[in-house]
Design an enzyme around this catalytic site. Structure first.
Site, short mmCIF file in Angstrom:
data_model
loop_
_atom_site.label_atom_id
_atom_site.label_comp_id
_atom_site.label_asym_id
_atom_site.label_seq_id
_atom_site.Cartn_x
_atom_site.Cartn_y
_atom_site.Cartn_z
N GLU A 1 11.14 1.98 -9.25
CA GLU A 1 9.14 2.65 -8.37
C GLU A 1 8.60 2.43 -9.42
O GLU A 1 6.99 2.56 -10.25
CB GLU A 1 9.35 3.70 -8.09
CG GLU A 1 7.91 4.58 -7.61
CD GLU A 1 7.66 3.52 -5.75
OE1 GLU A 1 5.73 3.59 -6.16
OE2 GLU A 1 7.77 2.91 -5.63
N VAL B 1 1.01 -1.50 -0.22
CA VAL B 1 -0.05 -0.20 -0.19
C VAL B 1 0.86 1.28 0.17
O VAL B 1 2.05 1.38 1.16
CB VAL B 1 -0.74 -0.24 1.48
CG1 VAL B 1 -2.57 1.03 0.91
CG2 VAL B 1 -1.37 -1.33 1.56
N GLU B 2 1.12 2.15 -0.89
CA GLU B 2 2.02 3.50 -1.03
C GLU B 2 0.81 4.38 -0.43
O GLU B 2 0.23 4.75 -1.93
CB GLU B 2 2.28 3.13 -2.77
CG GLU B 2 3.22 1.44 -2.52
CD GLU B 2 4.05 1.66 -4.06
OE1 GLU B 2 4.85 2.26 -3.78
OE2 GLU B 2 3.13 1.01 -5.00
N GLY B 3 1.19 5.45 -0.27
CA GLY B 3 0.87 6.29 0.50
C GLY B 3 -0.37 6.04 1.30
O GLY B 3 -1.40 5.47 0.70
N ASN C 1 5.08 3.60 3.27
CA ASN C 1 4.38 2.50 2.10
C ASN C 1 4.87 0.78 3.42
O ASN C 1 5.59 0.96 4.47
CB ASN C 1 5.49 1.42 0.93
CG ASN C 1 5.63 2.98 0.14
OD1 ASN C 1 4.63 3.54 0.30
ND2 ASN C 1 6.71 2.99 -0.61
#
Length: 513
Positions: free
Chosen positions: A209, A107-109, A237
């Site tokens: 990324e 889960v990014e951000g 993250n």
């Protein structure tokens, strides 16, 4: 009265007369079938092609708007699309293998207090998925001689990146033509040249990324794409290691509107072709079945669209094909190893390797044998992207394992490293339903071109992470796009329609689904 012989002879002649017709029916291409033949298709209001995050979220949006007449079609035997897991290795207590994620994993951000929250993070919390923070400061660096400290280069890159961000903002404000990320880095003073340690740091900061090199990536939209996620939500993250699989949240959301064994979910069904027009969409499947719908939502990956894995009739217009081919679709490959011991630093998350000859050659390693991940599992994985992913996809596991082990033995020359107990990696670029991992904004692609990428063609609509202007390449991009398209189609279905009755009088009614 005819004899039995005469009767059967007449039946035989009748069968012969039918043979050409039967043969013809078996070879008529799906897209050439007549309206009468298409009338035999299963009818629905909305056909949703793909049961990944975008497809399931689109169906949920329709359901939330009281549109329940839809069909979801997916070639896999599970819900989740590129959120995919598998079993790997064995647990110390002998209770079975571990579950590892071969696709989307983070889960990014997440979100900030008083600000917006990443919807994927909201769902991870809702379904109580096990996760742990990725601590990018927990890192050791190596080259072909072993441990070598070049961590000061991270600070040098970050200083240059701050300058790059400001310059990208100026380009956007003054509406200057976009350039490559490589040019943007160079203008800020960051030049790797032949410094392999710098190249390793740049790979860690950029390629890891985006799954693309800076020279392949857009400058302005590369920066804005990163900022949209990490500035709007947060820079945190979370690595998901839940043993149910990361797709548990997708299954959970699907269960809010799908019943067990719901006839609206067609798994193990391969879409072969899509016939679209202003009157509707007909989807033909490999098993000979077909679905006729008023609207269709295509959530196929950009890689599928680029590789002509599905036929469109009529062919997609040139403006659509052009932008599909212009955008990038990268491949991200995680290579997992399990050993009988954790011979690397047991308190460190990441290990960065700078190869003396090749950029991006098994550069980033991540330990899972840590609290919060898969404790005491003795599992570590390395990641490659782009050309290296494609290279190892086309060689055997044995060849790749030999290369990986050679790198590990360079990194830890003082350790007698045994062969792994388990070894595996996916081949996303060779998967016919994905042809890669996720999208990246290519140099030269304008905002107007991206509008064309997400635009509908007649009654055929498109959704998925690549269609997200703000969050392309990210899992939450797929969620936002699925939600948006589902709501748009529900809105169209709720509008008044005008028709003429049998006496020629104009009548009006409202669709209520």
């Amino acid at each position: 009265m005819r004899s039995p012989f005469e009767f059967f002879y007449a039946l035989f002649l009748f069968s012969l007369a039918l043979l050409p017709l039967l043969s013809l029916a078996s070879v008529i291409p799906p897209n050439s079938r007549t309206p009468d033949q298409r009338a035999q298709c299963r009818k629905t209001t909305v056909a949703i092609l793909g049961a990944g995050v975008a497809g399931i979220t689109a169906a949920q949006s329709l359901s939330n708007q009281s549109v329940h007449d839809f069909v979801i079609i997916d070639r896999n035997d599970y819900i989740g699309g590129r959120i995919a897991h598998t079993t790997f290795g064995s647990k110390p207590d002998g209770s079975g293998p571990y579950t590892i994620e071969v696709g989307a994993n983070w889960v990014e951000g997440l979100g900030s207090e008083g600000g917006p929250e990443n919807p994927i993070w909201t769902l991870v919390k809702k379904y109580n998925l096990s996760n742990a923070a990725s601590n990018y400061s927990s890192i050791l660096t190596y080259n072909e001689t072993g441990a070598v400290d070049f961590t000061k280069l991270f600070d040098e890159f970050e200083d240059a990146y701050a300058v790059t961000e400001k310059e990208a903002g100026r380009y956007l404000k003054e509406k200057l033509p976009d350039i490559s990320m490589r040019a943007g880095f160079s203008l800020s003073g960051w030049k790797t040249k032949k410094d392999m340690k710098k190249q390793a740091v740049e790979w860690w900061e950029w390629d890891w990324e985006t799954a693309h090199r800076p020279d392949e990536s857009a400058f302005v939209f590369g920066i804005s794409g990163y900022n949209s996620t990490f500035y709007r939500f947060s820079e945190e993250n979370m690595y998901v290691s839940d043993q149910r699989g990361f797709n548990a949240f997708v299954i959970g959301e699907a269960s809010t509107f799908l019943k067990p064994n719901d006839s609206r979910l067609l798994l193990n069904t391969v879409v072969e072709s899509i016939n679209y027009s202003n009157d509707g969409v007909v989807v033909h499947n490999e098993d000979g079945s077909c679905v006729s719908a008023e609207y269709a939502i295509c959530t196929f990956s950009l890689g599928v669209l680029q590789n002509d894995a599905v036929a469109f009739t009529p062919p997609l217009p040139t403006w659509k094909q052009t932008v599909i081919e212009s955008f990038h679709f990268g491949t991200y490959t995680k290579i997992f190893l399990q050993f009988n011991t954790t011979f690397w630093d047991p308190s460190t998350q990441f290990f960065l390797y700078a190869d003396p000859k090749k950029r991006g050659y098994y550069p980033v390693w991540q330990s899972l044998s840590l609290p919060g991940f898969l404790p005491d599992s003795n599992i570590i994985f390395t990641t490659v992207v782009g050309e290296e992913s494609h290279r190892i996809e086309n060689q055997s596991n044995e060849e790749t394992q030999a290369e990986v082990m050679e790198v590990l033995r360079r990194m830890f020359p003082e350790v007698n490293i045994p062969e792994p107990l388990a070894f595996m990696y996916p081949r996303w670029g060779l998967e016919p339903w994905s042809h890669g991992s996720y999208s990246n904004w290519a140099t030269g692609v304008t905002l107007e071109m991206h509008h064309s990428l997400r635009a509908n063609v007649d009654r055929l609509w498109f959704a998925g992470e690549a269609c997200s202007k703000e969050y392309f390449g990210y899992l939450h991009g797929a969620w936002f796009e699925g939600k948006d398209v589902g709501e748009r189609i529900a809105g169209l279905l709720a509008k008044e329609r005008i028709n003429v009755d049998s006496k020629g009088a104009q009548i009006t009614w409202r669709i209520d689904r």
